[in-house]
Motif scaffolding. Structure first.
Motif, PDB file in Angstrom:
ATOM      1  N   THR A   1       0.828  -1.207   0.000  1.00 45.89           N
ATOM      2  CA  THR A   1       0.000   0.000   0.000  1.00 45.89           C
ATOM      3  C   THR A   1       0.864   1.259   0.000  1.00 45.89           C
ATOM      4  O   THR A   1       1.872   1.332   0.707  1.00 45.89           O
ATOM      5  N   VAL A   2       0.445   2.235  -0.795  1.00 43.88           N
ATOM      6  CA  VAL A   2       1.190   3.485  -0.930  1.00 43.88           C
ATOM      7  C   VAL A   2       0.206   4.648  -0.832  1.00 43.88           C
ATOM      8  O   VAL A   2      -0.882   4.595  -1.407  1.00 43.88           O
ATOM      9  N   TYR A   3       0.603   5.677  -0.086  1.00 44.15           N
ATOM     10  CA  TYR A   3      -0.160   6.915  -0.050  1.00 44.15           C
ATOM     11  C   TYR A   3       0.587   7.922  -0.911  1.00 44.15           C
ATOM     12  O   TYR A   3       1.745   8.237  -0.646  1.00 44.15           O
TER      13      TYR A   3
ATOM     14  N   PHE B   1      -3.310   1.779  -3.566  1.00 43.62           N
ATOM     15  CA  PHE B   1      -2.826   3.127  -3.288  1.00 43.62           C
ATOM     16  C   PHE B   1      -3.996   4.064  -3.006  1.00 43.62           C
ATOM     17  O   PHE B   1      -5.129   3.826  -3.402  1.00 43.62           O
ATOM     18  N   THR B   2      -3.657   5.108  -2.291  1.00 40.51           N
ATOM     19  CA  THR B   2      -4.566   6.204  -2.005  1.00 40.51           C
ATOM     20  C   THR B   2      -3.840   7.461  -2.407  1.00 40.51           C
ATOM     21  O   THR B   2      -2.624   7.543  -2.256  1.00 40.51           O
ATOM     22  N   ARG B   3      -4.587   8.427  -2.924  1.00 41.38           N
ATOM     23  CA  ARG B   3      -3.942   9.714  -3.207  1.00 41.38           C
ATOM     24  C   ARG B   3      -4.702  10.808  -2.489  1.00 41.38           C
ATOM     25  O   ARG B   3      -5.897  10.694  -2.235  1.00 41.38           O
ATOM     26  N   ASN B   4      -3.975  11.858  -2.165  1.00 44.44           N
ATOM     27  CA  ASN B   4      -4.597  12.951  -1.421  1.00 44.44           C
ATOM     28  C   ASN B   4      -5.634  13.672  -2.271  1.00 44.44           C
ATOM     29  O   ASN B   4      -5.658  13.568  -3.495  1.00 44.44           O
TER      30      ASN B   4
ATOM     31  N   GLU C   1      -5.450   6.635   8.907  1.00 40.51           N
ATOM     32  CA  GLU C   1      -6.668   5.823   8.877  1.00 40.51           C
ATOM     33  C   GLU C   1      -6.397   4.361   8.547  1.00 40.51           C
ATOM     34  O   GLU C   1      -7.250   3.515   8.774  1.00 40.51           O
ATOM     35  N   ARG C   2      -5.235   4.066   8.000  1.00 45.38           N
ATOM     36  CA  ARG C   2      -4.856   2.686   7.715  1.00 45.38           C
ATOM     37  C   ARG C   2      -3.338   2.591   7.674  1.00 45.38           C
ATOM     38  O   ARG C   2      -2.645   3.595   7.744  1.00 45.38           O
ATOM     39  N   ILE C   3      -2.837   1.409   7.548  1.00 44.36           N
ATOM     40  CA  ILE C   3      -1.385   1.214   7.513  1.00 44.36           C
ATOM     41  C   ILE C   3      -0.915   1.251   6.060  1.00 44.36           C
ATOM     42  O   ILE C   3      -1.453   0.541   5.204  1.00 44.36           O
ATOM     43  N   TYR C   4       0.072   2.106   5.788  1.00 46.71           N
ATOM     44  CA  TYR C   4       0.677   2.208   4.458  1.00 46.71           C
ATOM     45  C   TYR C   4       2.125   1.747   4.542  1.00 46.71           C
ATOM     46  O   TYR C   4       2.799   1.946   5.548  1.00 46.71           O
TER      47      TYR C   4
ATOM     48  N   THR D   1       3.222  11.295   9.420  1.00 50.16           N
ATOM     49  CA  THR D   1       2.450  10.335   8.636  1.00 50.16           C
ATOM     50  C   THR D   1       2.662   8.944   9.222  1.00 50.16           C
ATOM     51  O   THR D   1       3.648   8.680   9.901  1.00 50.16           O
ATOM     52  N   ASN D   2       1.739   8.060   8.941  1.00 53.07           N
ATOM     53  CA  ASN D   2       1.742   6.727   9.546  1.00 53.07           C
ATOM     54  C   ASN D   2       2.424   5.708   8.630  1.00 53.07           C
ATOM     55  O   ASN D   2       1.882   4.647   8.376  1.00 53.07           O
ATOM     56  N   ALA D   3       3.609   6.046   8.133  1.00 54.30           N
ATOM     57  CA  ALA D   3       4.322   5.152   7.213  1.00 54.30           C
ATOM     58  C   ALA D   3       5.742   5.670   7.028  1.00 54.30           C
ATOM     59  O   ALA D   3       6.006   6.847   7.278  1.00 54.30           O
TER      60      ALA D   3
END
Length: 189
Positions: free
Chosen positions: A3-5, A43-46, A61-64, A132-134
């Protein structure tokens, strides 16, 4: 699934050659998406309308496996000559993964940036990298205010996107799967 933000700039800083930072960093992320999908990344993007506080909150909100911010550096008006180069930053203290990610990103960008000696890695203590959480890396893909850097970014959107995804796969010990799109299907062409 890794997973990638992705956090392209939300700043509308103007480029001297036209356009702005938010627009071009988002084009690069747009071009990364097909590579991320074919390589099996979630992935999630801002959201471009989010503040930095909101972006940081959403990363929690989740682990990246990686937080990747894309920006352009600032070359103050009147700086002679204007600043030039690529800078990859990671949090100065922890987590260790950010430093490894920065290393892979910088080494790969040296392969495509016109002067590899101007691709640097720095430690930084910014909220974006720290909170950030990563593991986190912030990539300044050249300097706004420097026409050469601005044109390099604009003319190499797809190359930069592919290169960044290659770096992410290396960092996460994943094989890289290339995409051979006809040029008309690539972003920015």
């Amino acid at each position: 699934m890794p997973t990638v933000y992705l956090s392209p700039s939300t700043q509308e800083n103007e480029y001297t050659t036209g356009g702005n930072e938010e627009y071009y960093m988002n084009l690069i992320v747009d071009a990364m998406v097909p590579f991320l999908k074919v390589n099996g990344f979630d992935f999630t993007r801002n959201n471009p309308d989010d503040s930095l506080d909101e972006i940081i909150e959403k990363t929690r909100e989740r682990i990246y496996d990686l937080y990747l911010a894309l920006r352009s550096g600032y070359s103050p008006e009147g700086t002679e000559p204007p600043l030039i180069g690529v800078n990859v930053s990671h949090y100065a203290y922890t987590p260790v993964g950010g430093e490894r990610a920065a290393y892979y990103i910088a080494e790969n960008l040296k392969e495509i940036y016109p002067d590899p000696n101007l691709v640097t890695i720095t430690r930084a203590d910014t909220r974006e990298l720290r909170d950030t959480n990563a593991p986190a890396a912030l990539v300044e893909l050249g300097y706004r205010g420097n026409p050469e850097d601005e044109m390099w970014m604009k003319q190499n959107i797809n190359t930069i996107a592919k290169n960044l995804v290659m770096s992410i796969t290396e960092f996460l010990n994943q094989p890289f799967i290339d995409i051979n799109y006809p040029p008309s299907e690539m972003v920015g062409l």
